[in-house]
Design a protein around this motif. Structure first.
Motif, mmCIF file in Angstrom:
data_model
loop_
_atom_site.group_PDB
_atom_site.id
_atom_site.type_symbol
_atom_site.label_atom_id
_atom_site.label_comp_id
_atom_site.label_asym_id
_atom_site.label_seq_id
_atom_site.Cartn_x
_atom_site.Cartn_y
_atom_site.Cartn_z
ATOM 1 N N GLU A 167 -1.222 0.496 -9.326
ATOM 2 C CA GLU A 167 0.238 0.475 -9.194
ATOM 3 C C GLU A 167 0.661 0.696 -7.738
ATOM 4 O O GLU A 167 1.498 -0.041 -7.200
ATOM 5 N N GLU A 222 2.465 -1.990 -5.011
ATOM 6 C CA GLU A 222 3.707 -1.685 -4.287
ATOM 7 C C GLU A 222 3.486 -1.764 -2.781
ATOM 8 O O GLU A 222 4.334 -2.282 -2.048
ATOM 9 N N ASP A 227 3.263 -5.375 -1.718
ATOM 10 C CA ASP A 227 4.576 -6.032 -1.778
ATOM 11 C C ASP A 227 5.391 -5.729 -0.522
ATOM 12 O O ASP A 227 6.070 -6.618 0.029
#
Length: 297
Positions: free
Chosen positions: A176, A180, A183
């Motif tokens: 996770e 992030e 991104d």
């Protein structure tokens, strides 16, 4: 899917058996109407029936009292209720059972949220590490030396599922955060942002390295168990051959073909002794590898 070993067995089995519904839940799915709607739907038919019967009884009283207008109104209402009850389709038993099962899975998943990890929560590198973990645990738990108690079976049964869960939990968090982080970087960053992102990237790499070390420790343990398994199997084969040695010697003596074969057969006992020592060494090495993975009870 990996479930926290602390989750009760019945709930854990329910979660493991319904990965599709759990995946849908992560995407926002919930059973339509919920449990209250199901109960109301089930109660609607008998309630309507009771009301219809009561209306008919009231209508008869009005008729006997010669209150014909009120009688017509009440009997019309009763007729509508009766028609509604008769025309309303009965719920399909299979659909209702499926709906009840979905509600049970939904409630269980909500109750044990964050205590299970679905494979689709892991990115590519994390899935590869999880596959290695599964393979190592399965190799140990499925071995004959474990089944026959040559290893610490009780500790294996407790420690290995816990290690598997901790690795899955860490990999889910790592995946996770890594997504992030990537991104943000994909948007393009200024030098100021890069100065912050760089140490965070090192933190992710350090965390992954720590998880890899756990996986490699499990694999080393599984490797020692595999050595013990081979020695155990070979020892059994040598013992079976050794049990037939007198018959071979008898056959050779009767046939007059003893010659160089007798010393070779005699070395079976020595081979069995070496394999016994190899088995003990492998089991000892496996236990020493297991020790750092779990604290002593």
């Amino acid at each position: 899917m990996v479930v926290d070993p602390a989750v009760p067995g019945e709930s854990a089995d329910l979660l493991r058996g319904n990965p599709r519904l759990l995946t849908l839940m992560r995407e926002g799915w919930a059973p339509e109407g919920g449990r209250r709607s199901t109960l109301l739907s089930a109660a609607a038919r008998p309630v309507a029936t009771v009301l219809a019967v009561a209306a008919v009884a009231a209508g008869l009283d009005l008729f006997l009292s010669e209150r014909y207008t009120a009688f017509a109104v009440v009997m019309s209402s009763a007729a509508l209720l009766i028609v509604g009850v008769l025309l309303k389709p009965r719920p399909d038993a299979r659909a209702e059972r499926r709906r009840a099962e979905e509600l049970q899975v939904y409630d269980t998943a909500r109750r044990h949220e964050e205590r299970y990890v679905l494979r689709d929560r892991l990115d590519g590198p994390a899935r590869a590490l999880m596959d290695r973990t599964h393979a190592a645990v399965a190799a140990v738990m499925g071995s004959r030396v474990n089944a026959e108690g040559l290893l610490d079976g009780v500790r294996n049964a407790v420690m290995l599922p816990e290690q598997e869960w901790q690795i899955a939990r860490l990999l889910a968090k790592l995946s996770e955060l890594r997504a992030e982080h990537e991104d943000v970087l994909a948007e393009g960053v200024t030098p100021e942002v890069a100065a912050v992102a760089e140490p965070l990237g090192r933190a992710l790499a350090g965390s992954e390295a720590a998880v890899v070390a756990r996986v490699e420790a499990l694999e080393r343990y599984a490797g020692h168990v595999a050595d013990a398994e081979r020695a155990h199997r070979a020892r059994g084969q040598i013992e079976r051959l050794g049990a037939t040695l007198p018959r071979y010697e008898e056959l050779l003596a009767e046939s007059g073909a003893a010659g160089p074969a007798v010393p070779e057969l005699g070395r079976l006992a020595e081979d069995a002794g070496r394999l016994e020592q190899a088995l003990r060494d492998s089991v000892r090495a496996a236990r020493e590898t297991l020790r750092p993975l779990t604290p002593d009870p």
